[in-house]
Design a protein around this motif. Structure first.
Motif, PDB file in Angstrom:
ATOM      1  N   GLY A 130     -28.521  31.207  76.418  1.00 51.91           N
ATOM      2  CA  GLY A 130     -28.301  30.055  75.338  1.00 51.91           C
ATOM      3  C   GLY A 130     -28.885  30.370  74.201  1.00 51.91           C
ATOM      4  O   GLY A 130     -27.538  30.407  73.008  1.00 51.91           O
ATOM      5  N   GLN A 131     -29.926  30.773  73.903  1.00 49.69           N
ATOM      6  CA  GLN A 131     -30.833  30.978  72.398  1.00 49.69           C
ATOM      7  C   GLN A 131     -29.884  32.339  71.976  1.00 49.69           C
ATOM      8  O   GLN A 131     -29.903  32.756  70.888  1.00 49.69           O
ATOM      9  CB  GLN A 131     -31.962  31.261  72.444  1.00 49.69           C
ATOM     10  CG  GLN A 131     -33.005  30.175  73.135  1.00 49.69           C
ATOM     11  CD  GLN A 131     -33.644  29.474  72.540  1.00 49.69           C
ATOM     12  OE1 GLN A 131     -32.200  28.931  71.136  1.00 49.69           O
ATOM     13  NE2 GLN A 131     -34.651  29.190  72.159  1.00 49.69           N
ATOM     14  N   MET A 191     -37.113  24.001  68.752  1.00 47.27           N
ATOM     15  CA  MET A 191     -37.499  23.018  67.266  1.00 47.27           C
ATOM     16  C   MET A 191     -39.250  22.536  67.521  1.00 47.27           C
ATOM     17  O   MET A 191     -39.280  22.558  68.250  1.00 47.27           O
ATOM     18  CB  MET A 191     -35.798  22.129  67.392  1.00 47.27           C
ATOM     19  CG  MET A 191     -34.853  22.525  67.607  1.00 47.27           C
ATOM     20  SD  MET A 191     -33.804  23.523  66.198  1.00 47.27           S
ATOM     21  CE  MET A 191     -33.506  21.560  65.906  1.00 47.27           C
ATOM     22  N   TRP A 192     -38.605  22.059  66.120  1.00 48.84           N
ATOM     23  CA  TRP A 192     -40.406  20.608  65.724  1.00 48.84           C
ATOM     24  C   TRP A 192     -39.552  19.732  66.973  1.00 48.84           C
ATOM     25  O   TRP A 192     -40.027  18.833  67.778  1.00 48.84           O
ATOM     26  CB  TRP A 192     -40.084  20.383  64.648  1.00 48.84           C
ATOM     27  CG  TRP A 192     -41.051  19.019  64.717  1.00 48.84           C
ATOM     28  CD1 TRP A 192     -41.454  17.989  63.948  1.00 48.84           C
ATOM     29  CD2 TRP A 192     -43.018  19.474  64.901  1.00 48.84           C
ATOM     30  NE1 TRP A 192     -42.315  16.828  64.664  1.00 48.84           N
ATOM     31  CE2 TRP A 192     -43.831  18.122  64.875  1.00 48.84           C
ATOM     32  CE3 TRP A 192     -43.374  20.427  65.438  1.00 48.84           C
ATOM     33  CZ2 TRP A 192     -44.893  18.107  65.392  1.00 48.84           C
ATOM     34  CZ3 TRP A 192     -45.209  19.930  65.377  1.00 48.84           C
ATOM     35  CH2 TRP A 192     -45.454  18.910  65.379  1.00 48.84           C
ATOM     36  N   GLY A 426     -35.281  29.619  66.902  1.00 54.55           N
ATOM     37  CA  GLY A 426     -35.100  28.660  68.045  1.00 54.55           C
ATOM     38  C   GLY A 426     -34.981  27.452  68.156  1.00 54.55           C
ATOM     39  O   GLY A 426     -35.486  26.619  67.194  1.00 54.55           O
ATOM     40  N   PHE A 427     -34.006  27.472  68.976  1.00 56.76           N
ATOM     41  CA  PHE A 427     -33.645  25.743  69.414  1.00 56.76           C
ATOM     42  C   PHE A 427     -33.570  25.462  70.615  1.00 56.76           C
ATOM     43  O   PHE A 427     -33.404  23.931  70.750  1.00 56.76           O
ATOM     44  CB  PHE A 427     -31.488  26.392  68.557  1.00 56.76           C
ATOM     45  CG  PHE A 427     -31.755  26.685  67.727  1.00 56.76           C
ATOM     46  CD1 PHE A 427     -31.953  26.017  66.722  1.00 56.76           C
ATOM     47  CD2 PHE A 427     -31.389  27.851  67.236  1.00 56.76           C
ATOM     48  CE1 PHE A 427     -31.431  26.988  65.148  1.00 56.76           C
ATOM     49  CE2 PHE A 427     -31.127  28.885  66.477  1.00 56.76           C
ATOM     50  CZ  PHE A 427     -31.337  28.395  64.638  1.00 56.76           C
ATOM     51  N   GLY A 428     -34.558  26.101  70.509  1.00 56.36           N
ATOM     52  CA  GLY A 428     -35.131  25.136  72.233  1.00 56.36           C
ATOM     53  C   GLY A 428     -35.858  23.751  72.190  1.00 56.36           C
ATOM     54  O   GLY A 428     -36.371  23.171  71.081  1.00 56.36           O
ATOM     55  N   LEU A 429     -36.055  22.887  72.885  1.00 58.08           N
ATOM     56  CA  LEU A 429     -36.899  21.514  73.009  1.00 58.08           C
ATOM     57  C   LEU A 429     -37.949  21.478  74.085  1.00 58.08           C
ATOM     58  O   LEU A 429     -37.520  22.228  74.681  1.00 58.08           O
ATOM     59  CB  LEU A 429     -35.693  20.523  73.266  1.00 58.08           C
ATOM     60  CG  LEU A 429     -34.641  20.305  72.212  1.00 58.08           C
ATOM     61  CD1 LEU A 429     -33.768  18.953  72.134  1.00 58.08           C
ATOM     62  CD2 LEU A 429     -35.305  20.721  70.694  1.00 58.08           C
ATOM     63  N   SER A 430     -39.242  20.749  73.944  1.00 56.10           N
ATOM     64  CA  SER A 430     -39.959  20.548  75.063  1.00 56.10           C
ATOM     65  C   SER A 430     -39.904  20.257  76.258  1.00 56.10           C
ATOM     66  O   SER A 430     -40.774  20.719  77.065  1.00 56.10           O
ATOM     67  CB  SER A 430     -41.120  19.333  74.029  1.00 56.10           C
ATOM     68  OG  SER A 430     -40.489  18.727  73.761  1.00 56.10           O
ATOM     69  N   TYR A 441     -30.683  23.002  78.651  1.00 60.04           N
ATOM     70  CA  TYR A 441     -30.564  23.253  76.823  1.00 60.04           C
ATOM     71  C   TYR A 441     -29.564  22.248  76.148  1.00 60.04           C
ATOM     72  O   TYR A 441     -27.805  22.489  76.965  1.00 60.04           O
ATOM     73  CB  TYR A 441     -30.096  24.852  76.627  1.00 60.04           C
ATOM     74  CG  TYR A 441     -30.090  25.234  75.189  1.00 60.04           C
ATOM     75  CD1 TYR A 441     -31.191  25.079  74.754  1.00 60.04           C
ATOM     76  CD2 TYR A 441     -28.537  26.006  74.558  1.00 60.04           C
ATOM     77  CE1 TYR A 441     -31.082  25.798  73.588  1.00 60.04           C
ATOM     78  CE2 TYR A 441     -29.398  26.780  73.165  1.00 60.04           C
ATOM     79  CZ  TYR A 441     -30.723  26.820  72.514  1.00 60.04           C
ATOM     80  OH  TYR A 441     -30.832  27.606  71.375  1.00 60.04           O
ATOM     81  N   ASP A 442     -30.146  21.832  74.889  1.00 60.98           N
ATOM     82  CA  ASP A 442     -29.023  20.979  74.433  1.00 60.98           C
ATOM     83  C   ASP A 442     -27.649  21.512  73.799  1.00 60.98           C
ATOM     84  O   ASP A 442     -28.017  22.314  73.703  1.00 60.98           O
ATOM     85  CB  ASP A 442     -29.709  19.930  73.417  1.00 60.98           C
ATOM     86  CG  ASP A 442     -30.278  18.487  73.477  1.00 60.98           C
ATOM     87  OD1 ASP A 442     -30.744  17.585  72.975  1.00 60.98           O
ATOM     88  OD2 ASP A 442     -31.128  19.001  75.211  1.00 60.98           O
TER      89      ASP A 442
END
Length: 462
Positions: A130-131, A191-192, A426-430, A441-442
């Motif tokens: 996805g990334q 992401m943060w 990147g746009f991943g989340l914890s 993946y959101d």
């Protein structure tokens, strides 16, 4: 200058088709570590080559001693435009334990979690299919609108990242002239939080050492030899105990050579994030910071070097009790490094320190367990500044400049072998559960990730 709003509109219009392409890639079982999926890995590489060709890249699948690489080139609209190398990986982790998955890991789905939040599920949706597709789909939207790209682009997709990248360095060496660009773009970070984008500007390096101390030529009875014979466990314990002083600083000679203080404005931005030690350490049952005194939590994690003892072995370690003086004792020690530190100098300093503490009738052996320098993108880098502005415009929350306490070897390889700095966005989340069952993946990460890359490549072209 191009009409960016039209590109963003096209990314929105393409979202359903973009999602279908993500589904198509996720359905391919490209598990790199299992030889049973060798053909699937090639299938994924060929799938990506075809998609790059569909948007005007000159693309090819390149054989290696392991799984193939995918390389693509696009000349961009101008020969004097910046040249970027985008990196991602198409291989995924095994899915075990399969019984913990709610759905078939290779049958991706969109699920509605309520409150407007939708997720895509399946192995690899976050790490990293996805990334990497966020960038590909951003290029597609740009090409749809303008027929070209604002920057020159080389793409490198790897098929062995999840199995140690054994073919990567030889490939970079063999194709250095072809792959070298002005800088690399890497989309394998996060992401943060769900609404706050982040740029990873620093990655700590690593030095791994195993030390083995030998005293007597066999294990000894502690009643017969205790007090007279050297005890390697005691020697090793004293050595390890001396690696830090009472303030938590590492005592190795020259350890802090080249280490610079983090700019005050960066530290202030980290402190404003509100990450308290109680929140962070409380999750693992701790409450007090154990590193250098006077440093904040995020400073310790992202910007300060460490020396950690990872394992100790020696003597009788079975059930019950055995009164023995061991012949040998060993420990594994790792140092996480920051920018300015030389891994080999740190290694030699550690070895010199240990040797200085070894009695004359004992011996010491060292085993090397990897070493890589830290990565630091200058906080005032124009590339970082442009990307930060572009992300802030997309997400409506200021993009953060963060560090990562671990290491991403490919970034070091790009710097050392190709002479390129890397921009990690990147746009991943914890909670994406990468490497675990029920990876997700959101949908927002995927959608706005595409829009973000469109903004970034537009900004880099200026």
């Amino acid at each position: 200058m191009t009409d960016l709003s039209s590109v963003l509109d096209r990314a929105d219009q393409n979202l359903t088709a973009s999602l279908e392409r993500l589904f198509g890639l996720v359905r391919i079982r490209s598990i790199s570590t299992d030889p049973a999926f060798k053909d699937d890995c090639r299938k994924a590489a060929e799938w990506l080559m075809a998609e790059l060709e569909n948007i005007g890249f000159e693309a090819s699948v390149r054989d290696t001693s392991g799984h193939p690489m995918v390389v693509g080139h696009h000349p961009g609209a101008r020969t004097d435009a910046p040249h970027v190398l985008f990196y991602g990986h198409y291989d995924v982790q095994p899915v075990d334990p399969i019984e913990l998955w709610e759905d078939d890991p290779f049958d991706p789905k969109v699920k509605d979690l309520g409150n407007g939040r939708k997720i895509v599920t399946g192995r690899g949706v976050s790490d990293d299919k996805g990334q990497l597709l966020t960038f590909v789909e951003a290029c597609r939207a740009y090409k749809d609108v303008h027929g070209n790209l604002p920057v020159r682009v080389t793409v490198l997709f790897e098929g062995e990242e999840e199995s140690g990248s054994p073919s990567l360095k030889p490939f970079l060496e063999a194709h250095a002239d072809e792959l070298k660009a002005d800088y690399a773009l890497v989309c394998d970070t996060g992401m943060w939080d769900a609404d706050t984008p982040a740029i990873t500007a620093s990655l700590r390096g690593l030095v791994g050492e195993e030390v083995i101390i030998t005293a007597a030529n066999r294990d000894l009875h502690s009643g017969m030899y205790g007090g007279a014979a050297a005890n390697p466990i005691q020697i090793l314990s004293k050595i390890l105990g001396g690696l830090h002083d009472e303030t938590g600083r590492v005592t190795l000679e020259g350890f802090y050579d080249g280490v610079e203080e983090t700019p005050s404005n960066i530290k202030s931005s980290w402190e404003a994030l509100g990450n308290s030690r109680s929140d962070f350490l409380g999750e693992v049952g701790l409450s007090e910071l154990a590193g250098e005194k006077g440093r904040s939590l995020l400073e310790l994690l992202w910007a300060r070097p460490t020396c950690e003892i990872n394992g100790i072995s020696g003597g009788y370690e079975g059930q019950g009790f055995k009164t023995v003086i061991a012949s040998k004792a060993s420990a594994k020690v790792s140092c996480r490094l920051v920018s300015g530190q030389d891994p080999e100098k740190i290694r030699e300093s550690f070895r010199a320190y240990v040797r200085s503490k070894i009695p004359a009738d004992c011996s010491v052996e060292f085993l090397k367990h990897g070493g890589s320098p830290a990565i630091q993108l200058a906080y005032d880098s124009p590339v970082l500044t442009k990307a930060k502005t572009a992300l802030t415009e997309e997400w409506a929350k200021p993009a953060l400049v963060v560090g990562v306490g671990g290491s991403i070897p490919i970034v070091g390889d790009f710097q050392k072998m190709l002479g390129m700095e890397s921009l990690l966005v990147g746009f991943g989340l914890s909670d994406d559960r990468i490497h675990s069952p029920n990876e997700k993946y959101d949908l927002k990460s995927f959608h706005k990730g595409i829009r973000s890359w469109a903004r970034i490549i537009e900004a880099l072209a200026k």
